[in-house]
Write a protein that holds these residues in place. Structure first.
Motif, mmCIF file in Angstrom:
data_model
loop_
_atom_site.group_PDB
_atom_site.id
_atom_site.type_symbol
_atom_site.label_atom_id
_atom_site.label_comp_id
_atom_site.label_asym_id
_atom_site.label_seq_id
_atom_site.Cartn_x
_atom_site.Cartn_y
_atom_site.Cartn_z
ATOM 1 N N GLY A 254 40.489 48.609 26.969
ATOM 2 C CA GLY A 254 40.202 49.278 28.235
ATOM 3 C C GLY A 254 39.417 48.457 29.223
ATOM 4 N N ALA A 255 39.029 47.241 28.857
ATOM 5 C CA ALA A 255 38.312 46.332 29.752
ATOM 6 C C ALA A 255 38.408 44.926 29.170
ATOM 7 N N ASP A 256 38.390 43.925 30.023
ATOM 8 C CA ASP A 256 38.512 42.546 29.559
ATOM 9 C C ASP A 256 37.467 42.145 28.517
ATOM 10 N N PRO A 257 36.164 42.484 28.697
ATOM 11 C CA PRO A 257 35.184 42.065 27.687
ATOM 12 C C PRO A 257 35.511 42.581 26.280
ATOM 13 N N LEU A 258 36.121 43.758 26.192
ATOM 14 C CA LEU A 258 36.523 44.279 24.887
ATOM 15 C C LEU A 258 37.617 43.396 24.288
ATOM 16 N N ALA A 259 38.537 42.947 25.128
ATOM 17 C CA ALA A 259 39.605 42.052 24.665
ATOM 18 C C ALA A 259 39.041 40.694 24.268
ATOM 19 N N TYR A 260 38.041 40.211 25.008
ATOM 20 C CA TYR A 260 37.413 38.940 24.637
ATOM 21 C C TYR A 260 36.842 39.032 23.224
ATOM 22 N N GLU A 265 36.909 37.736 17.476
ATOM 23 C CA GLU A 265 36.857 38.202 16.087
ATOM 24 C C GLU A 265 38.133 37.850 15.330
ATOM 25 N N SER A 266 39.252 37.766 16.038
ATOM 26 C CA SER A 266 40.506 37.415 15.362
ATOM 27 C C SER A 266 40.408 36.031 14.735
ATOM 28 N N LYS A 267 39.692 35.143 15.380
ATOM 29 C CA LYS A 267 39.534 33.788 14.848
ATOM 30 C C LYS A 267 38.661 33.805 13.600
ATOM 31 N N VAL A 268 37.655 34.673 13.577
ATOM 32 C CA VAL A 268 36.783 34.804 12.403
ATOM 33 C C VAL A 268 37.578 35.340 11.217
ATOM 34 N N LEU A 269 38.454 36.302 11.476
ATOM 35 C CA LEU A 269 39.210 36.953 10.408
ATOM 36 C C LEU A 269 40.485 36.188 10.027
ATOM 37 N N GLY A 270 40.821 35.175 10.792
ATOM 38 C CA GLY A 270 42.049 34.437 10.511
ATOM 39 C C GLY A 270 43.305 35.187 10.913
ATOM 40 N N VAL A 271 43.169 36.082 11.903
ATOM 41 C CA VAL A 271 44.310 36.828 12.413
ATOM 42 C C VAL A 271 44.875 36.088 13.627
ATOM 43 N N GLU A 272 46.164 35.803 13.612
ATOM 44 C CA GLU A 272 46.775 35.050 14.699
ATOM 45 C C GLU A 272 47.152 35.981 15.855
ATOM 46 N N VAL A 273 46.725 35.592 17.067
ATOM 47 C CA VAL A 273 47.087 36.314 18.289
ATOM 48 C C VAL A 273 47.973 35.389 19.117
#
Length: 342
Positions: A254-260, A265-273
């Motif tokens: 719902g806002a860019d900072p949430l997406a940031y 966190e995706s990089k910490v978890l090893g999830v590819e975006v």
């Protein structure tokens, strides 16, 4: 006229007039409405004000004109580049008409906003600019009773009860959801700002749900994580959503900072975006284009809103019969953070 060449301890408007070699009436016009003073006189007066260190007595000016030359603005947060840029543009425009911006932050609290508005009214602001529609009706009653013009931005009023200079949060959310469904996504989740007292966040969530419903899809409550707008909430919410089974293939933020926060966190978890999950934002703030991957988001009309809000309030303060601008558009900005689901 004899120009003053020595510093004065407490220079007056008449001193400025003599120093600038113009009439006191011209200086007074410059103070109250700079746009009606010639450029030549304006430069002379500005130079004299600087050289004499003249500061007009605000209380005296208010008593004389019944105007404070101040426009109050209450925004949800000052810890956000989004509203900072908006305020800078707004102030730049109203200052050319001799007005000063008085700014307060509500911290996304309707009670705090009510206090800030009341204090601004008590200090004699000439007009108010507010964000969003979710507030107690007593605020509008107060402003109408005091005959204080106001405008509401970052929202639209379908009922036409309030003067809004903004865009439809609902329709913007529909736009990005339809784009994601066209990519093939069916398993949606959302990281939202706090919903209580926040019509922008609520309308964005409803827009996602309405768009999904048109294609017989849904967004379960357990896949909507709400909280304060910020990177930290985005990180926590992303981690929680990635623990769900099955995982969503796309997360609408719902806002860019949430997406940031989600991308960090995706990089910490090893999830590819976007290979494992697509992520979208809202507002197209400056960092969106520089992330890895760059963020697909919605570009809201921030510059238009600030300038048109300023023009509308200035016109109202001049006693002009002016209509609010039509609903502004929002652009979908497609970047690297979205792809078809694997």
């Amino acid at each position: 006229m004899t120009k003053i060449t020595i510093p004065l301890d407490n220079p007056t408007l008449d001193d400025v007039a003599r120093h600038a070699d113009v009439s006191p009436a011209t200086v007074s016009r410059f103070m109250n409405n700079p746009s009606i003073v010639s450029e030549r006189s304006k430069r002379k007066i500005e130079e004299s004000i600087r050289e004499l260190s003249y500061v007009p007595h605000a209380a005296a000016r208010t008593l004389a004109s019944k105007k404070s030359r101040m426009i109050g603005v209450v925004v949800p947060s000052l810890d956000d580049a989004l509203f900072g840029h908006f305020l800078e543009l707004f102030h730049s425009h109203i200052s050319t008409e001799g007005y000063t911006t008085v700014v307060a932050s509500s911290g996304y609290s309707s009670d705090e906003e009510h206090i800030q508005i009341t204090q601004m009214v008590s200090h004699g602001v000439d007009a108010l600019l507010l964000v969003g529609l979710a507030r107690d009706e007593s605020v509008y009653s107060l402003l109408n009773k005091k005959k204080i013009p106001y405008a509401i931005t970052w929202a639209t009023d379908d009922l036409g009860e309030h003067s809004c200079v903004g865009f439809s949060n609902h329709d913007a959310a529909v736009k990005i959801t339809e784009y994601l469904m066209d990519l093939g996504h069916r398993q949606f989740a959302m990281i939202s700002g706090t919903l209580k007292g926040n019509d922008r966040a609520s309308n964005r969530l409803q827009g996602v749900r309405d768009a999904l419903a048109r294609r017989e899809l849904s967004l379960p409550d357990e896949l909507v994580i709400e909280g304060p707008i910020g990177i930290e909430h985005g990180q926590k919410a992303f981690k929680l959503l990635m623990s769900r089974s099955p995982r969503p293939t796309v997360i609408v933020c719902g806002a860019d900072p949430l997406a940031y926060g989600a991308i960090f966190e995706s990089k910490v978890l090893g999830v590819e975006v976007p290979q494992d999950v697509s992520i979208t934002g809202f507002d197209d703030t400056w960092l969106a284009a520089h992330l890895t991957p760059s963020l697909t988001t919605l570009r809201t009309p921030q510059q238009q809103m600030s300038l048109l809000s300023a023009e509308y309030l200035i016109a109202k303060l001049k006693g002009e019969d002016v209509d609010v601008p039509p609903t502004l558009g929002v652009d979908l900005v497609v970047r690297e953070s979205c792809s078809s689901p694997a």
